[in-house]
Motif scaffolding. Structure first.
Motif, short mmCIF file in Angstrom:
data_model
loop_
_atom_site.label_atom_id
_atom_site.label_comp_id
_atom_site.label_asym_id
_atom_site.label_seq_id
_atom_site.Cartn_x
_atom_site.Cartn_y
_atom_site.Cartn_z
N GLU A 370 55.47 45.33 25.36
CA GLU A 370 54.09 44.91 25.60
C GLU A 370 54.01 43.88 26.73
N SER A 371 54.98 42.96 26.74
CA SER A 371 55.01 41.97 27.81
C SER A 371 55.23 42.61 29.17
N ASN A 372 56.12 43.59 29.24
CA ASN A 372 56.38 44.28 30.51
C ASN A 372 55.14 45.03 30.99
N SER A 373 54.45 45.67 30.04
CA SER A 373 53.23 46.41 30.44
C SER A 373 52.14 45.46 30.92
N ILE A 374 52.00 44.29 30.27
CA ILE A 374 50.99 43.31 30.70
C ILE A 374 51.33 42.76 32.08
N GLN A 375 52.63 42.49 32.32
CA GLN A 375 53.03 42.00 33.64
C GLN A 375 52.75 43.02 34.74
N GLU A 376 53.05 44.28 34.49
CA GLU A 376 52.76 45.31 35.49
C GLU A 376 51.25 45.40 35.75
N ARG A 377 50.45 45.32 34.68
CA ARG A 377 48.99 45.37 34.84
C ARG A 377 48.49 44.18 35.65
N LEU A 378 49.05 42.99 35.40
CA LEU A 378 48.66 41.80 36.15
C LEU A 378 49.02 41.93 37.63
N HIS A 379 50.22 42.47 37.88
CA HIS A 379 50.62 42.65 39.28
C HIS A 379 49.67 43.62 40.00
N ARG A 380 49.34 44.68 39.34
CA ARG A 380 48.42 45.64 39.98
C ARG A 380 47.04 45.03 40.18
N THR A 381 46.56 44.30 39.17
CA THR A 381 45.24 43.65 39.28
C THR A 381 45.23 42.63 40.42
N TYR A 382 46.31 41.84 40.47
CA TYR A 382 46.39 40.83 41.54
C TYR A 382 46.43 41.49 42.91
N ALA A 383 47.15 42.59 43.02
CA ALA A 383 47.22 43.27 44.31
C ALA A 383 45.84 43.78 44.74
N VAL A 384 45.09 44.34 43.80
CA VAL A 384 43.75 44.86 44.13
C VAL A 384 42.82 43.71 44.50
N VAL A 385 42.83 42.62 43.69
CA VAL A 385 41.96 41.47 43.96
C VAL A 385 42.33 40.81 45.29
N ASP A 386 43.62 40.69 45.54
CA ASP A 386 44.09 40.09 46.78
C ASP A 386 43.60 40.89 47.99
N GLU A 387 43.66 42.20 47.88
CA GLU A 387 43.22 43.02 49.01
C GLU A 387 41.70 42.89 49.22
N LEU A 388 40.91 42.87 48.13
CA LEU A 388 39.45 42.76 48.27
C LEU A 388 39.03 41.41 48.84
N VAL A 389 39.66 40.34 48.29
CA VAL A 389 39.30 38.99 48.77
C VAL A 389 39.76 38.80 50.21
N PHE A 390 40.88 39.39 50.57
CA PHE A 390 41.36 39.26 51.95
C PHE A 390 40.39 39.94 52.91
N ARG A 391 39.81 41.07 52.52
CA ARG A 391 38.84 41.75 53.37
C ARG A 391 37.58 40.88 53.55
N GLU A 392 37.13 40.24 52.43
CA GLU A 392 35.96 39.39 52.52
C GLU A 392 36.24 38.13 53.34
N ALA A 393 37.51 37.66 53.29
CA ALA A 393 37.86 36.44 54.03
C ALA A 393 37.79 36.66 55.53
N LYS A 394 37.94 37.89 55.98
CA LYS A 394 37.83 38.17 57.41
C LYS A 394 36.38 38.09 57.90
N LYS A 395 35.44 38.23 56.98
CA LYS A 395 34.04 38.30 57.39
C LYS A 395 33.39 36.92 57.48
N ASP A 396 33.56 36.02 56.48
CA ASP A 396 32.88 34.73 56.47
C ASP A 396 33.80 33.64 55.91
#
Length: 471
Positions: A370-396
């Motif tokens: 369960e811990s391994n699955s939660i860590q993988e989910r967190l990594h994927r979530t962080y990667a998606v959020v990081d990419e979205l916020v990075f795109r917004e950071a280029k604009k303003d």
């Protein structure tokens, strides 16, 4: 488990190993006692007397050699752990318990193999006896067949008849034959009468012996009946407790002992002048006879030896009485049934612990997955959020501020995770160190004794170096 060392010591005693009476548990074993027990056990297992049963007091080097020989003997039997001299010179309770348990197992195995060999040897001896008996019976029968029945008629009581003169006259032959027949009849009658007398005398002796045995048995039964009647009266006596009768019996025993002592003293008073008188008479009678003097001298030596033997017997009897009293004062051990119940309870608890351990391992594996699955989910979530916020950071500028906050939050949580893991690792190490400290505290390692032995070894080495330099 606190009574298992007592079971081990009882097993050693039953196997033929002498255990001191003041040793009631494995924790009471000293280096000398442990070496004695191990040496006796190895001698019994190997059927030899090459292993010493005592620790020498001459030097530490001799003690070291004895302990090394003992360790090599135990290793040759297949001891699973590491055995060296320090296990004997500086033993701990855990190491001593393991050694004694291993020796008890090996002694039980050797006793079982010895009992099988003894049974086979007894069967072989019985077969040899049966074969020899059958061969003797066959030889006896063959001898009886070769020996004619007529010769037995003419050889009664070891006497052989005279050979008749065939060349004589018929009348003389007839007279000699009649005389011979009458003589044979008389001899047979005498033989039968003597045999009947012997038979009657043997039967009378047997009947007298049986009568004496029955009389003594009847007397013994009457004494037992009287004792049982007294015991019944004591048991059903309401007015007096059992301690009253015990005190009364002890008083009677003390009175009998005192009376015996007085009688012995009176006997000594009467016996000494009679002995002196007998010696003087013997010396006067044997004064003129050298052979009689030699015999008298031997008789005196025998009397001296007899007195010494009687004194040693009395001393042994006193020691036996003292040991019996000490044995009665020793704490009574639990019965075999209680040991069996404890073993069953321990087995039941160990099975329950094994089931609990299996359940804990199963839960741990599930939590890890369960811990391994939660860590993988967190990594994927962080990667998606990081990419979205990075795109917004280029604009303003607001997006750039949000991206910096996201990065700092991720770093802080990573540090918290590492600190939690480090804290857990430190706790486990602390628990392991506490266990090691507890084990070291339970060991009976005497630093002062170790230092003293080290000083003795240094002095011995210096003495050897000086002796070598002098040579």
């Amino acid at each position: 488990m606190e009574h298992s060392p007592e079971i081990l010591l009882n097993s050693l005693h039953n196997s033929g190993v002498r255990v001191p009476y003041d040793v009631s548990s494995v924790r009471d074993l000293t280096p000398a006692t442990l070496v004695s027990i191990c040496g006796q056990s190895l001698n019994l297992i190997a059927q030899t007397s090459s292993f010493p049963t005592s620790l020498p007091d001459s030097s530490v080097a001799d003690q070291f050699n004895v302990c090394m020989d003992m360790a090599s003997g135990i290793n040759s039997l297949g001891y699973p752990g590491d055995v060296s001299f320090h296990k004997f010179l500086y033993p701990s309770e855990e190491d001593s318990c393991k050694l004694v348990r291993f020796l008890v197992e090996r002694l039980s195995e050797s006793s079982r193999s010895g009992s099988r060999g003894g049974v086979e040897g007894v069967e072989d001896m019985e077969r040899v006896k049966e074969d020899s008996f059958e061969s003797n019976v066959g030889n006896h029968r063959s001898g009886d067949d070769r020996l004619g029945p007529k010769w037995d008629e003419f050889t009664l009581n070891g006497e052989e008849p005279e050979v008749l003169n065939i060349e004589g006259e018929d009348a003389s032959v007839g007279c000699d034959a009649n005389h011979m027949l009458r003589r044979l009849d008389e001899m047979s009658i005498d033989n039968v009468s003597s045999r009947s007398d012997d038979l009657h005398s043997s039967e009378e002796k047997q009947l007298e012996e049986e009568m004496m045995a029955k009389t003594s048995e009847l007397k013994h039964l009457e004494e037992e009946l009287a004792l049982l009647k007294e015991a019944v009266d004591i048991a059903f006596d309401v007015d007096h407790p059992a301690e009253f009768y015990l005190d009364k019996l002890n008083q009677q025993v003390d009175a009998q002992r005192q009376r015996l002592g007085e009688l012995k003293s009176q006997q000594e008073v009467v016996r000494r002048p009679l002995e002196e008188k007998r010696r003087t008479l013997q010396e006067t009678l044997c004064a003129d006879n050298p052979d009689a003097q030699k015999k008298l001298q031997k008789l005196k030596q025998l009397e001296v030896e007899k007195e010494s033997m009687l004194a040693s017997i009395r001393k042994r009897e006193e020691e036996l009485t003292q040991l019996t009293m000490d044995l009665e004062k020793q704490p009574k051990l639990a019965s075999r049934r209680s040991y069996i119940e404890r073993v069953k309870e321990i087995t039941k608890n160990s099975r329950k612990q094994e089931a609990d351990i299996e359940q804990i391992l199963k839960d741990t594996r599930e939590l890890q997955l369960e811990s391994n699955s939660i860590q993988e989910r967190l990594h994927r979530t962080y990667a998606v959020v990081d990419e979205l916020v990075f795109r917004e950071a280029k604009k303003d500028a607001v997006g750039r501020q949000a991206y910096r906050l996201l990065t700092s939050i991720h770093e802080n949580f990573e540090q918290i995770r590492e600190k939690i893991l480090a804290t857990d690792r430190i706790r486990r190490e602390a628990t392991e160190h506490e266990k090691k400290l507890a084990a070291m505290a339970s060991r009976s390692l005497n630093a002062d004794k170790l230092q003293a032995d080290l000083e003795v070894i240094r002095r011995e080495n210096e003495y050897l170096e000086k002796s070598l330099q002098d040579k």
